[in-house]
Each structure stands twice: as structure tokens, then as C-alpha cells.
Enzyme design. Structure first.
Site, PDB file in Angstrom:
ATOM      1  CE1 TYR A   1     -31.219   2.679  25.543  1.00 40.89           C
ATOM      2  CE2 TYR A   1     -31.722   1.248  27.410  1.00 40.89           C
ATOM      3  CZ  TYR A   1     -31.424   2.500  26.892  1.00 40.89           C
ATOM      4  OH  TYR A   1     -31.342   3.580  27.736  1.00 40.89           O
TER       5      TYR A   1
ATOM      6  CE  LYS B   1     -34.930   2.458  28.834  1.00 39.05           C
ATOM      7  NZ  LYS B   1     -35.381   2.546  30.238  1.00 39.05           N
TER       8      LYS B   1
ATOM      9  NE  ARG C   1     -23.953  -7.157  41.241  1.00 37.03           N
ATOM     10  CZ  ARG C   1     -24.530  -7.015  40.039  1.00 37.03           C
ATOM     11  NH1 ARG C   1     -24.706  -5.803  39.536  1.00 37.03           N
ATOM     12  NH2 ARG C   1     -24.940  -8.064  39.364  1.00 37.03           N
TER      13      ARG C   1
HETATM   14  C1  VAH Z   1     -26.838   3.698  25.704  1.00 36.82           C
HETATM   15  N1  VAH Z   1     -26.237   5.392  27.340  1.00 36.82           N
HETATM   16  O1  VAH Z   1     -25.833   4.023  25.093  1.00 36.82           O
HETATM   17  C2  VAH Z   1     -27.371   4.677  26.744  1.00 36.82           C
HETATM   18  C3  VAH Z   1     -28.304   5.694  26.144  1.00 36.82           C
HETATM   19  C4  VAH Z   1     -28.801   7.219  24.217  1.00 36.82           C
HETATM   20  C5  VAH Z   1     -27.902   6.154  24.763  1.00 36.82           C
HETATM   21  O2  VAH Z   1     -29.613   5.266  26.165  1.00 36.82           O
HETATM   22  O3  VAH Z   1     -27.419   2.650  25.533  1.00 36.82           O
END
Ligand code: VAH
Length: 317
Positions: free
Chosen positions: A143, A147, A37
Site C-alpha cells: 500500500y 501511494k 457496487r
Molecule cells: C490504513 N487507514 O490503515 C489506512 C491508512 C495511515 C493508514 O492509510 O491502511
């Protein structure tokens, strides 16, 4: 011949500042911003923009072709806290966007790629203090798993196909221009807003939760440094540890109180405490220092000064 850059996820916390920084360095028309967006007026007005869904290969490929892109900074991702609520979507977004860019680079359509990793690749079995570049990595968040997997694929595409992909394990990033979205380290941004607006803050992490953090300007400088380094200097093609500062909510609150004496903080840890407890407290970034002369500039004191000075202005508008 001047470099043509595409930033995917240009309207996010890092992307929005990275876009302005790269436009300063390479020229506004050399840096194409893209996101799902439109972004803030200043970003939209300062150079070319494309609506691109990072999960759609054709949209990424068309933007690369249309603008004859040399380098891609892939900044689109779902962060730790939000990803725990949407595991399948977070995996699709974080992984498929990376494969699209790596495959375009493998086909020779892109010359150089930047892809952000995170200290979230470390887990509860990782040594927490001064976490080394190479160590046990058993991430326990969606997450962090995405990664860590992304790092493996970056190293694979470099080794097997010669793709020039470069990556940094960002710590928690703190900035005043764009409110953060969905991260566990976001308390360290929220606290400055609340200190100025309410003179008090309820922190979603416990007071002694030390985490690796960095002021955004340092993170942008590191991003530019690794991308401008000669290829032979970028010896690690998974991702580089990036240190910076390490502090607890109690320590950042104490620093804020030196500016706003009436500021108070209380603590109400939520689901993000378990995420934070699985991450390092501090990071060893000797490899980045050695390979491409990395050195951070901001400490907690100077970061707090610049955050409060700039937020006081931006919140008064
Ligand atoms: C998070 N700001 O909090 C990101 C970052 C190390 C933290 O990858 O998910």
C-alpha cells in the site's frame, strides 16, 4: 457555471462521507457517486450513481463523458492490511485507477483531480516523531509503495502536462458512519464499536503503538480546502502531509474509560503490528497550514465524545 463532480470509490470509508459532504456543498445532482457496487440507501437516494470499476479505463471514461465531469475524486484503493494479502491486485487497483484518471485529465476531459495518499508512504527509516514533509521515504508495505509511486506520477503529470492534481497524505481516519475496511489504523474505529457493544476490546496493536490519526470531519474539511484553494497556493503536487492527532491504543482506551468506566482492553498484536511499526508516530503538516490554511479541529477528547454519541444512536437502531 456549476461544478460537476465524480467520486470514484464513493462507497468506501472516506468516499461515502465525502459524497454526502460534497453534495451538501455543490448540490446533490452535481455530485455523481460511483463504485464497483451500490452503496447505502442514504447515498443512493441522495444523488446520481454509476457502477464504475476504477480499474477499467472505458468505464471511467464513459462516466466522465456521460456526466460532463469537471472534477474527479479518486477514492478507490486497497488499504494496507488487505494489500499485504493481495499484493498484485492491490498494485493494479491503486495504480491503474490513478493512471486512468490522470490520462483523462491530460487529455483535457477532467479539469481537476483529487487523489488520496497516506502517511503509509513513510517507512521504518523515516524519522518517526513529527515526520517532516520532505524526508526519507522507504515504505515497506504494498500500500505504501503504491501511494509513494502514485505521488511521483501526480507530480510528473502536473509538471509535464499541467494536470491540476491535488493530494493529501491522510493519517488513520476515524468515523462512525461506515465500518472501515482493511486498514491497520482500523483498531481506532473498532474500539468504539466494541466499547459500546461488549465493554471490552482486544486490540491487534500493542498498547504503546502511537500513530497519526484524524477524525473524519477534519479529513473531509482538508479535502475540500485543498480542492477549493487557488491553484497557485497548491505548491506541492506530490502530496501534503496532514497531521491531526497522535495517540496510542492505551491512550484511546483511557479516554473511552472516562465515558464507560467498566470498559477493558487487552492486546494481541498480529501481522499489522509490523505495518504500524514502519509508520510515523506523528506528522508535521506545516506546509498544509502555510499553503492553504489547514488547521484540524478535533482532538482525542472531542473525537471520542462525537464517536460514542453517534455510535450509541446508530447501534441502537
Ligand atoms: C490504513 N487507514 O490503515 C489506512 C491508512 C495511515 C493508514 O492509510 O491502511
Amino acid at each position: 457555471m456549476s461544478t460537476k463532480i465524480l467520486i470514484i470509490g464513493a462507497c468506501g470509508q472516506i468516499g461515502s462521507e465525502l459524497t454526502m459532504k460534497l453534495r451538501e456543498i455543490y448540490g446533490n445532482d452535481q455530485v455523481v457517486a460511483s463504485d464497483i457496487r451500490e452503496g447505502k440507501p442514504e447515498l443512493m437516494a441522495s444523488g446520481p450513481f454509476e457502477i464504475v470499476n476504477a480499474m477499467e479505463f472505458e468505464q471511467v471514461a464513459q462516466a466522465v463523458e456521460k456526466h460532463q465531469i469537471d472534477e474527479v475524486y479518486l477514492m478507490a484503493a486497497m488499504l494496507s492490511a488487505t494489500a499485504e494479502k493481495n499484493p498484485a491486485f492491490a498494485w493494479d487497483l491503486n495504480m491503474n485507477s490513478l493512471f486512468h484518471v490522470l490520462n483523462l485529465a491530460k487529455e483535457g476531459k477532467i479539469k481537476k483531480v483529487f487523489w488520496p495518499s497516506s502517511i503509509a508512504v513513510f517507512g521504518p527509516t523515516t524519522p518517526r516523531i513529527n515526520t517532516p514533509q520532505y524526508t526519507v521515504m522507504e515504505p515497506s508495505t504494498v500500500y505504501g509503495i503504491s501511494k509513494q509511486t502514485g505521488e511521483r506520477w501526480c507530480e510528473y503529470y502536473h509538471a509535464k502536462f499541467g494536470v491540476d492534481v491535488r493530494s493529501i497524505r491522510y493519517p488513520g481516519l476515524i468515523s462512525w458512519t461506515t465500518p472501515p475496511g482493511g486498514g491497520t489504523t482500523d483498531y481506532a474505529v473498532d474500539i468504539y464499536y466494541k466499547a459500546l457493544e461488549d465493554k471490552k476490546y482486544t486490540c491487534f496493536l500493542a498498547e504503546n503503538t502511537a500513530l497519526p490519526m484524524m477524525y473524519m470531519d477534519d479529513a473531509l474539511a482538508a479535502t475540500v480546502a485543498i480542492m477549493q484553494a487557488p491553484a497557485e497556493k497548491v505548491k506541492i503536487r506530490s502530496s501534503y502531509n496532514l497531521g491531526g492527532i497522535s495517540f496510542t491504543p492505551a491512550e484511546i482506551a483511557a479516554e473511552i474509560k472516562t465515558h464507560i468506566p467498566e470498559f477493558t482492553i487487552d492486546y494481541a498484536p498480529d501481522f499489522r503490528q509490523a505495518i504500524a511499526d514502519s509508520w510515523p508516530a506523528s506528522i508535521d503538516d506545516t506546509a498544509a497550514q502555510t499553503d492553504w490554511n489547514w488547521k484540524h479541529q478535533y482532538d482525542l477528547k472531542s473525537m471520542t465524545q462525537v464517536m460514542l454519541d453517534n455510535l450509541a444512536i446508530s447501534l441502537s437502531k
